[in-house]
Write an enzyme that holds these catalytic residues in place. Structure first.
Site, short mmCIF file in Angstrom:
data_model
loop_
_atom_site.label_atom_id
_atom_site.label_comp_id
_atom_site.label_asym_id
_atom_site.label_seq_id
_atom_site.Cartn_x
_atom_site.Cartn_y
_atom_site.Cartn_z
N GLY A 28 0.84 -1.18 0.00
CA GLY A 28 0.00 0.00 0.00
C GLY A 28 0.87 1.24 0.00
O GLY A 28 2.01 1.21 -0.48
N GLU A 86 -6.07 -3.31 10.97
CA GLU A 86 -7.17 -4.20 11.33
C GLU A 86 -6.98 -5.64 10.87
O GLU A 86 -7.66 -6.56 11.35
CB GLU A 86 -8.49 -3.66 10.77
CG GLU A 86 -8.60 -3.60 9.26
CD GLU A 86 -8.15 -2.28 8.66
OE1 GLU A 86 -8.56 -1.98 7.53
OE2 GLU A 86 -7.39 -1.56 9.34
N ILE A 87 -6.05 -5.89 9.92
CA ILE A 87 -5.83 -7.27 9.48
C ILE A 87 -4.47 -7.81 9.89
O ILE A 87 -4.16 -8.97 9.64
CB ILE A 87 -6.00 -7.40 7.95
CG1 ILE A 87 -4.94 -6.58 7.20
CG2 ILE A 87 -7.40 -6.99 7.52
CD1 ILE A 87 -4.94 -6.82 5.69
N GLN A 88 -3.66 -6.99 10.55
CA GLN A 88 -2.32 -7.43 10.90
C GLN A 88 -2.32 -8.66 11.81
O GLN A 88 -1.55 -9.60 11.59
CB GLN A 88 -1.55 -6.29 11.58
CG GLN A 88 -1.05 -5.23 10.63
CD GLN A 88 -0.16 -4.20 11.30
OE1 GLN A 88 0.31 -4.40 12.43
NE2 GLN A 88 0.06 -3.09 10.63
N HIS A 110 3.66 1.46 12.91
CA HIS A 110 2.69 2.00 13.87
C HIS A 110 2.58 0.97 14.99
O HIS A 110 2.54 -0.23 14.73
CB HIS A 110 1.34 2.23 13.19
CG HIS A 110 0.28 2.82 14.07
ND1 HIS A 110 0.57 3.75 15.07
CD2 HIS A 110 -1.07 2.63 14.12
CE1 HIS A 110 -0.56 4.11 15.66
NE2 HIS A 110 -1.56 3.44 15.10
N GLY A 136 3.15 7.22 2.98
CA GLY A 136 4.17 6.51 2.20
C GLY A 136 4.49 7.18 0.88
O GLY A 136 5.64 7.16 0.43
N ASP A 193 -0.12 9.29 18.25
CA ASP A 193 -0.48 9.23 16.83
C ASP A 193 -1.99 9.17 16.66
O ASP A 193 -2.57 9.92 15.86
CB ASP A 193 0.18 8.01 16.18
CG ASP A 193 -0.02 7.98 14.67
OD1 ASP A 193 0.60 8.79 13.98
OD2 ASP A 193 -0.81 7.15 14.20
N GLU A 197 -4.31 12.17 15.03
CA GLU A 197 -5.19 11.91 13.88
C GLU A 197 -6.64 12.28 14.19
O GLU A 197 -7.31 12.91 13.38
CB GLU A 197 -5.11 10.42 13.52
CG GLU A 197 -3.79 9.98 12.92
CD GLU A 197 -3.66 8.48 12.82
OE1 GLU A 197 -2.68 8.03 12.19
OE2 GLU A 197 -4.50 7.76 13.37
N GLU A 233 -6.71 27.62 1.18
CA GLU A 233 -5.67 28.39 1.86
C GLU A 233 -5.05 27.64 3.03
O GLU A 233 -3.95 28.00 3.49
CB GLU A 233 -6.24 29.73 2.33
CG GLU A 233 -6.46 30.74 1.22
CD GLU A 233 -6.68 32.15 1.74
OE1 GLU A 233 -5.90 32.59 2.61
OE2 GLU A 233 -7.62 32.80 1.28
#
Length: 341
Positions: A28, A86-88, A110, A136, A193, A197, A233
């Protein structure tokens, strides 16, 4: 406050990473950016993917060697997991953990799955993190310009005793040593992190922009003018902040804008917003957000997909697309090309 230690290329053994075979799992945004930079830095890189996937074709077009995830893990010294959070855990349990061996390095960009114990590595495996502080595609575009994206490193398990040196060398190879590398922990990286976000750079800014846009349009102003004033802007001012902090941004804008900034900004982001931020942070620290997110992903993403569609249909997106495609700066030199990276 702790002293700031920034590692640069001059502080790092840049050849150490070249003695290791690196399996990057996934292609990805981060997989693309990190693996192509590693390759260009002279590293031995394998891309671990599901055989026959679209990502496999993309990776091969960049001259990268591809294998099944299982074979990549067995062939590598370092296994860098760059598939979605979520799939790791599932992929790790089924296709990575059974094939790992003592002394390998399990790497992340992460800390989510390690910090919340969705993945628990054997004690004889090094667990490290190299986390570029940018997407990335930017990791790649900055590298190609001879620059780099600042990155964080963290060590969770270090049975071989050289994990920090390996993490620094890897970070250097993706270009981070050109910009700066800071050491942190999995806990600190994960929680700050997620908070950044949600409360500021993604959630907070997106909600603020949409609210400002809607306020102007509802008051009868042109949506095109509203787009320029609250979204276009933003990028220009963020560039000033990035280079010189809030002080440079305020130095560059008019006195009218600066006075409005300092007197009206706190009326928008007041005590209610600060309390909401504290509540968000509590959910992150407790693991409540992590569990909610994983449950949403595992139950079919109904809410997630509804929110995606709702935001995609927002007037600001339609107006923005029309404006960007009508101006000379709209589509030139785009960092993201979804057909290639």
């Amino acid at each position: 406050m702790q002293d700031l230690k920034i590692y640069l290329d001059k502080d790092i053994d840049k050849n150490l990473i070249k003695t290791k075979t690196i399996a990057v799992i996934g292609f990805g945004s981060q997989g693309y950016g990190q693996s192509t930079n590693l390759k260009d830095s002279g590293c031995d890189v394998i891309i671990g993917l599901r055989t026959g996937s679209k990502s496999e074709v993309k990776a091969q077009e960049y001259g990268l060697r591809t294998m099944s995830i299982k074979d990549a893990v067995q062939s590598a010294d370092i296994v860098q997991i760059l598939i979605p959070d979520e799939i790791q855990a599932k992929v790790y349990e089924e296709e990575i953990r059974p094939y790992m061996r003592k002394g390998q390095y399990l790497m992340f960009s992460h800390g989510f799955n390690i910090h919340y114990k969705k993945i628990i590595a054997p004690e004889d495996i090094n667990v490290i993190m190299v986390a570029p502080k940018g997407p990335g595609h930017t990791v790649r575009s900055e590298y190609l310009e001879g620059k780099g994206v600042p990155s964080l490193i963290a060590i969770y398990q270090d049975p071989t005793g050289d994990s920090k040196e390996v993490a620094l060398s890897y970070a250097s190879a993706i270009g981070a040593g050109r910009a700066g590398i800071i050491e942190t922990t999995f806990k600190e990286e994960t929680e700050t992190d997620l908070f950044g976000e949600q409360a500021v750079i993604c959630g907070g800014v997106s909600a603020l922009i949409k609210a400002g846009f809607e306020t102007l349009v509802d008051a009868g102003y042109s949506p095109y003018m509203a787009y320029f004033e609250v979204l276009h802007e933003m990028k220009l001012l963020v560039d000033l902040m990035n280079q010189g902090g809030l002080a440079d941004m305020r130095y560059s804008i008019s006195n009218t804008a600066e006075y409005g900034d300092m007197t009206r900004g706190p009326k928008v982001i007041g005590e209610q917003s600060r309390q909401a931020m504290k509540n968000l942070l509590k959910d992150i620290q407790s693991g409540a957000f992590a569990d909610e997110f994983i449950n949403e992903m595992n139950s079919g993403c109904k809410k997630f997909n509804e929110l995606r569609q709702e935001n995609a249909n927002h007037l600001i997106e339609r107006v923005g697309e029309e404006i960007r495609t009508s101006f000379v700066w709209g589509n030139k030199n785009k960092i993201v090309d979804r057909t290639k990276n």
